[in-house]
Design a protein around this motif. Structure first.
Motif, PDB file in Angstrom:
ATOM      1  N   LEU A  69     -24.929  46.743 -51.463  1.00 48.93           N
ATOM      2  CA  LEU A  69     -26.129  46.879 -51.568  1.00 48.93           C
ATOM      3  C   LEU A  69     -26.525  47.138 -53.064  1.00 48.93           C
TER       4      LEU A  69
ATOM      5  N   ILE B 204     -28.437  42.158 -51.462  1.00 45.52           N
ATOM      6  CA  ILE B 204     -27.186  42.168 -51.556  1.00 45.52           C
ATOM      7  C   ILE B 204     -26.486  41.481 -52.370  1.00 45.52           C
TER       8      ILE B 204
ATOM      9  N   ILE C  65     -37.074  44.012 -47.720  1.00 45.69           N
ATOM     10  CA  ILE C  65     -35.807  43.196 -47.668  1.00 45.69           C
ATOM     11  C   ILE C  65     -34.571  43.655 -48.678  1.00 45.69           C
ATOM     12  N   PRO C  66     -33.595  44.269 -47.991  1.00 43.49           N
ATOM     13  CA  PRO C  66     -32.618  44.662 -48.786  1.00 43.49           C
ATOM     14  C   PRO C  66     -31.853  43.512 -49.797  1.00 43.49           C
TER      15      PRO C  66
ATOM     16  N   MET D  86     -32.126  52.449 -45.593  1.00 40.10           N
ATOM     17  CA  MET D  86     -31.045  51.837 -45.351  1.00 40.10           C
ATOM     18  C   MET D  86     -30.325  52.619 -44.537  1.00 40.10           C
TER      19      MET D  86
ATOM     20  N   THR E 113     -31.527  39.733 -45.430  1.00 40.01           N
ATOM     21  CA  THR E 113     -31.376  40.408 -46.815  1.00 40.01           C
ATOM     22  C   THR E 113     -31.718  39.125 -47.835  1.00 40.01           C
ATOM     23  N   CYS E 114     -31.600  39.446 -49.067  1.00 36.96           N
ATOM     24  CA  CYS E 114     -31.600  38.343 -50.129  1.00 36.96           C
ATOM     25  C   CYS E 114     -30.644  38.723 -51.089  1.00 36.96           C
TER      26      CYS E 114
END
Ligand SMILES: NC(=O)c1ccc[n+]([C@@H]2O[C@H](COP(=O)([O-])OP(=O)(O)OC[C@H]3O[C@@H](n4cnc5c(N)ncnc54)[C@H](O)[C@@H]3O)[C@@H](O)[C@H]2O)c1
Length: 142
Positions: free
Chosen positions: A112, A107, A104-105, A40, A82-83
């Protein structure tokens, strides 16, 4: 495992990060060191992009750029999908397939909260299948 939050409970919520000013070489070293395929990109505590193995291949190697002098911000992907912890794994799988992405980061309330890779989703699916099979076997033998 149906939700991102359940997967993170097993996998952990720590995320490996790098600064946009760091070099592609430093990014590659970090990925090797932690045996991961993504980092990231964080500036001032806020996520600004993601840099992956694919970016190294297409924007550094194939573009004939010097990894020691190319900054991460020039090879990262800035618009990130993001998810949240409440997202279902079905949705994550669909997003990865439709956008042809592998990371997929997560949040949570602007912060984060984890990183999900295609391997994590596959591993969770495998686990669910094994559980279903042993349930069916128990059902048949009783
Ligand atoms: N549970 C498992 O057995 C498992 C889980 C994931 C991946 N894998 C295997 O690893 C290989 C590569 O996996 P991949 O394509 O999913 O990508 P990857 O190499 O990026 O992912 C490997 C692991 O590192 C984690 N990771 C990646 N970037 C991260 C970051 N910045 N911060 C925190 N964690 C991060 C992923 O969530 C995943 O758990 C494959 O062979 C895959 O099968 C195995």
């Amino acid at each position: 495992v149906y939700l991102v939050s359940e997967l993170l409970r097993q996998k952990g919520s720590s995320v490996h990060t790098i600064a946009p000013e760091a070099t592609a070489l430093e990014a590659a070293s970090l990925m090797n060191q932690h045996r991961i395929g993504s980092l990231m990109v964080v500036a001032g505590g806020r996520p600004t992009g993601i840099v992956t193995e694919r970016d190294m291949l297409t924007r550094v190697v194939a573009a004939k750029r010097d990894p020691a002098t190319t900054p991460v911000q020039e090879i990262m992907t800035g618009r990130i999908l993001t998810c949240t912890p409440q997202t279902s794994l079905d949705e994550v799988r669909k997003a990865m397939r439709e956008h042809r992405i592998r990371h997929i980061p997560v949040i949570d309330q602007g912060k984060l909260a984890g990183m999900i890779s295609i391997g994590d989703v596959n591993s969770a699916d495998h686990q669910t299948l094994v559980e279903t099979i042993s349930y069916l076997e128990a059902y048949i033998t009783h």
